[in-house]
Design a protein around this motif. Structure first.
Motif, short mmCIF file in Angstrom:
data_model
loop_
_atom_site.label_atom_id
_atom_site.label_comp_id
_atom_site.label_asym_id
_atom_site.label_seq_id
_atom_site.Cartn_x
_atom_site.Cartn_y
_atom_site.Cartn_z
N THR A 48 -60.39 29.46 37.56
CA THR A 48 -60.72 30.61 38.38
C THR A 48 -60.04 31.84 37.81
O THR A 48 -58.86 31.79 37.45
N ARG A 52 -59.69 36.61 41.39
CA ARG A 52 -60.68 36.04 42.30
C ARG A 52 -60.02 35.01 43.21
O ARG A 52 -58.97 34.46 42.89
N ILE A 53 -60.67 34.75 44.33
CA ILE A 53 -60.24 33.71 45.27
C ILE A 53 -61.40 32.73 45.39
O ILE A 53 -62.48 33.10 45.86
N VAL A 55 -63.05 29.41 47.05
CA VAL A 55 -62.97 28.60 48.28
C VAL A 55 -64.18 27.68 48.33
O VAL A 55 -65.31 28.09 48.01
N HIS A 57 -66.04 24.89 51.08
CA HIS A 57 -65.99 24.42 52.46
C HIS A 57 -67.30 23.70 52.80
O HIS A 57 -68.38 24.15 52.40
N ASN A 71 -66.71 32.67 45.46
CA ASN A 71 -65.92 33.23 44.36
C ASN A 71 -65.65 34.68 44.75
O ASN A 71 -66.35 35.59 44.32
N SER A 74 -60.31 39.36 44.92
CA SER A 74 -58.97 39.21 45.47
C SER A 74 -58.61 40.29 46.48
O SER A 74 -57.76 40.08 47.36
N GLY A 77 -58.44 39.42 50.15
CA GLY A 77 -57.32 38.64 50.67
C GLY A 77 -57.81 37.33 51.28
O GLY A 77 -58.98 37.20 51.64
N ARG A 78 -56.93 36.39 51.40
CA ARG A 78 -57.33 35.08 51.94
C ARG A 78 -57.76 35.18 53.39
O ARG A 78 -58.65 34.45 53.84
N ARG A 79 -57.16 36.08 54.13
CA ARG A 79 -57.57 36.23 55.52
C ARG A 79 -59.01 36.77 55.59
O ARG A 79 -59.83 36.27 56.37
N VAL A 81 -61.34 36.53 53.30
CA VAL A 81 -62.26 35.49 52.83
C VAL A 81 -62.47 34.45 53.92
O VAL A 81 -63.60 34.00 54.15
N GLY A 82 -61.40 34.08 54.60
CA GLY A 82 -61.53 33.11 55.69
C GLY A 82 -62.41 33.62 56.81
O GLY A 82 -63.21 32.86 57.38
#
Length: 291
Positions: A48, A52-53, A55, A57, A71, A74, A77-79, A81-82
């Motif tokens: 990766t 980039r983040i 994930v 699921h 993909n 960044s 942020g993870r929040r 993206v979640g």
């Protein structure tokens, strides 16, 4: 039999979004996604990028299982993206609950009973309009009204749900993703390794055949006939179960349309191949005749 076989390295459509690649290209670089006979498989291929983040699921609704691969940039942020992922999953669940024809209280069931009109809800009107457009595009071989019990959009409902979930991802700022369900998928942008999504499309009924190798940055693959339930597609002209093909797979820009075309091709048999000529954005990858 495989229909519409293309020369290697030829673009599937006029935009550089999907192209055939040599099978040897996957020898050293595993595909990111595999579409199999009855299910999909995800392969962790490559790394990766640092900005980039990535994930992955999987969620199951009352009628289907979906896998989402994001993909994301960044800066979200993870929040962020979640939250985007949760929004897309909520859309998939909402379509199942709100439009599923097997649910007595769904909008589709209420429409069938004459309790509401399509104009009562904008998404319902869009769903009905899409079914009407596909009935016209397939010479009546996709006909959501020619099924027992009345209007039933099941032939494109799953693809419609995926496209709506994908729209939620884009609205949140995620433009690189893959969403899969069964033998169907939608991809956009690039995989976490930075290149196009590498997709291996296995023959829907013959696992001995080498898969088709695709590189995709936008597009969808829709398949009908691999549920294991014979008779699940009805010939709209006779009311009898379709019996010409074992499976049909169609590729194109929109999954709802590709799904509907695959359903219609499954019902019509080889006669349906005429729909994919004259510059159509959709192509038949497989149309496997029943033995």
């Amino acid at each position: 039999m495989r229909i519409d076989e293309q020369p290697r390295q030829r673009w599937v459509d006029q935009q550089p979004r999907t192209r055939w690649v040599d099978q040897s290209a996957f020898a050293s670089r595993r595909p990111d996604l595999r579409l199999g006979t009855r299910s999909h498989r995800l392969d962790a291929a490559g790394g990766t990028a640092v900005d980039r983040i990535a994930v992955q699921h999987t969620v199951r609704t009352g009628t289907a299982e979906y896998s989402l691969l994001l993909n994301a940039p960044s800066w979200l942020g993870r929040r962020g993206v979640g939250e985007a992922l949760a929004d897309a999953v909520a859309e998939l669940r909402a379509v199942d609950l709100t439009y599923g024809p097997t649910r007595p209280d769904s909008l589709v069931s209420r429409l069938r009973r004459g309790e509401i009109s399509p104009e009562s809800y904008a998404p319902l009107a869009d769903l009905v309009d899409r079914c009407a457009a596909m009935r016209a595009a397939t010479d009546g071989w996709f006909d959501a009204w020619a099924v027992p019990g009345g209007f039933d959009p099941s032939g494109l409902l799953g693809g419609w749900a995926v496209e709506r979930a994908a729209a939620r991802l884009r609205a949140a700022g995620i433009h690189d993703y893959a969403v899969l369900t069964g033998a169907d998928l939608v991809v956009r942008g690039h995989a976490p390794h930075g290149g196009p999504w590498r997709v291996a499309v296995h023959h829907p009924t013959d696992p001995r055949r080498a898969p088709l190798a695709l590189e995709m940055t936008a597009g969808a693959v829709g398949t009908s006939g691999v549920t294991g339930r014979r008779g699940h597609v009805v010939d709209p002209h006779t009311g009898e179960p379709a019996d010409q093909l074992d499976a049909a797979t169609v590729i194109g820009p929109d999954l709802a349309v590709a799904d509907a075309y695959a359903t219609a091709l499954y019902a019509a048999g080889p006669a349906g191949l005429a729909w994919f000529r004259n510059g159509s954005d959709y192509r038949a990858l497989f149309a496997h005749r029943r033995r």
